[in-house]
Design an enzyme around this catalytic site. Structure first.
Site, short mmCIF file in Angstrom:
data_model
loop_
_atom_site.label_atom_id
_atom_site.label_comp_id
_atom_site.label_asym_id
_atom_site.label_seq_id
_atom_site.Cartn_x
_atom_site.Cartn_y
_atom_site.Cartn_z
N GLU A 94 -10.90 9.04 -9.26
CA GLU A 94 -12.21 9.35 -8.72
C GLU A 94 -12.58 10.84 -8.68
O GLU A 94 -13.82 11.19 -8.63
CB GLU A 94 -12.26 8.77 -7.37
CG GLU A 94 -12.39 7.37 -7.21
CD GLU A 94 -12.37 6.78 -5.79
OE1 GLU A 94 -12.11 7.55 -4.75
OE2 GLU A 94 -12.78 5.71 -5.60
N GLU A 125 10.84 1.25 -7.83
CA GLU A 125 10.79 2.16 -6.62
C GLU A 125 12.01 2.86 -6.19
O GLU A 125 12.17 3.87 -5.55
CB GLU A 125 9.92 1.70 -5.25
CG GLU A 125 10.91 0.72 -4.68
CD GLU A 125 10.19 0.63 -3.26
OE1 GLU A 125 10.99 0.36 -2.39
OE2 GLU A 125 9.17 0.00 -3.13
#
Length: 312
Positions: A94, A125
């Site tokens: 963004e 992860e």
């Protein structure tokens, strides 16, 4: 292959985390009406801003460090797994339309790569080495900042990213939702937003995710303010990539200058559609090239360019 003793050790570790705590008072939440569940969840969410507020001094110190590095050409890199990784990518994606940054300036890394945005990648992860490799692939430098994001504060990928970045001389930030986290300890700046146990046991996409989103919003937005990407509370570096943003760019110029629509169109035409330059053209009464030159000299800070002209 993971043994039963390894699982037992991990379970014992999870039992110590606030974000994983079981709440007996919510054990029959499924018996409540939909409205009652919604009210309960809303009340839980309302506690998150206070938890973020308790960490504001740490957040502000981290932002000052990030802005200083970015002013020297460094990048802001988020690294996380699962929800945390997705939130980092969201925040990074963004920045170009909001602040006219290059996509390479703010980057989100997620354990397992782009596929992990929508599908869990087995074991990703759990690898510190994967994080180090992802950072090396970006050509990490000492001017960069790496923000490791993990609700638990124990995720190896996030910790590995911070440890590797710190060893390379980069600035490091560890954002977690548990006190005394390994992630915060590994980073130069530790931010621990303790939101407490979740409505659904261990579902850290809830309050923890909301807390992370608020902090990431703050990190990117305030950093961009410090870098001169705004004029007051106006997004003067907005990239007009669609009709809505083109209309918004004209509104921003109008709010900053009070100029007529005709003058605004002329100024935008003279500056290649650059909002910040157009505002300077109108407020300082100069042409497009001169505005661009003044902004370059002021490091892109519109207010500083105006002050240099005596028009602030």
């Amino acid at each position: 292959m993971t043994s039963s003793s390894d699982y037992a050790a991990l379970r014992a570790q999870l039992d110590t985390l606030t974000t994983e705590a079981f709440r007996p008072e919510l054990a029959e939440i499924d018996r409540l009406s939909t409205l009652e569940i919604a009210r309960t969840m809303n009340a839980e969410d309302a506690t998150v801003p206070t938890a973020v507020g308790a960490q504001l001094p740490h957040i502000a110190a981290a932002i000052d460090g990030i802005a200083a590095r970015m002013a020297c050409g460094g990048r802001l890199i988020y690294a996380g797994a699962g929800t945390a990784g997705r939130l980092g990518i969201l925040d990074a994606s963004e920045c170009p339309p909001t602040f006219n940054t290059d996509p390479s300036e703010v980057i989100g890394l997620i354990a397992g790569g782009p596929t992990a945005m929508v599908t869990a990648v087995e074991g990703a992860e759990d690898s510190k080495e994967l994080a180090a490799g992802d950072l090396d692939a970006l050509g990490l430098t000492a001017d960069d900042t790496v923000v490791g994001v993990s609700a638990s504060g124990r995720t190896p990928y996030a910790i590995g990213a911070v440890e590797h970045a710190r060893a390379r001389g980069a600035l490091t930030v560890g954002l977690s939702c548990n006190k005394g986290s390994a992630l915060a300890a590994a980073a130069e700046y530790g931010i621990e937003v303790v939101v407490g146990a979740e409505l659904l046991t261990g579902s850290t996409r809830l309050k923890a995710g909301t807390a992370q989103k608020l902090v990431l919003n703050m990190i990117s937005t305030v950093t961009m303010i410090r870098l001169g990407k705004t004029y007051g509370n106006l997004m003067v570096d907005v990239r007009a990539s669609n009709e809505k943003l083109r209309a918004r760019s004209r509104r921003i110029v109008a709010l900053a200058t009070g100029a007529s629509d005709t003058d605004i169109e002329s100024a935008l035409a003279a500056t290649g559609g650059e909002v910040k330059d157009a505002i300077l053209v109108l407020l300082a009464g100069i042409d497009g090239p001169t505005a661009a030159e003044l902004l370059a000299k002021s490091g892109g800070h519109l207010r500083a360019a105006l002050e240099a002209r005596g028009d602030a």
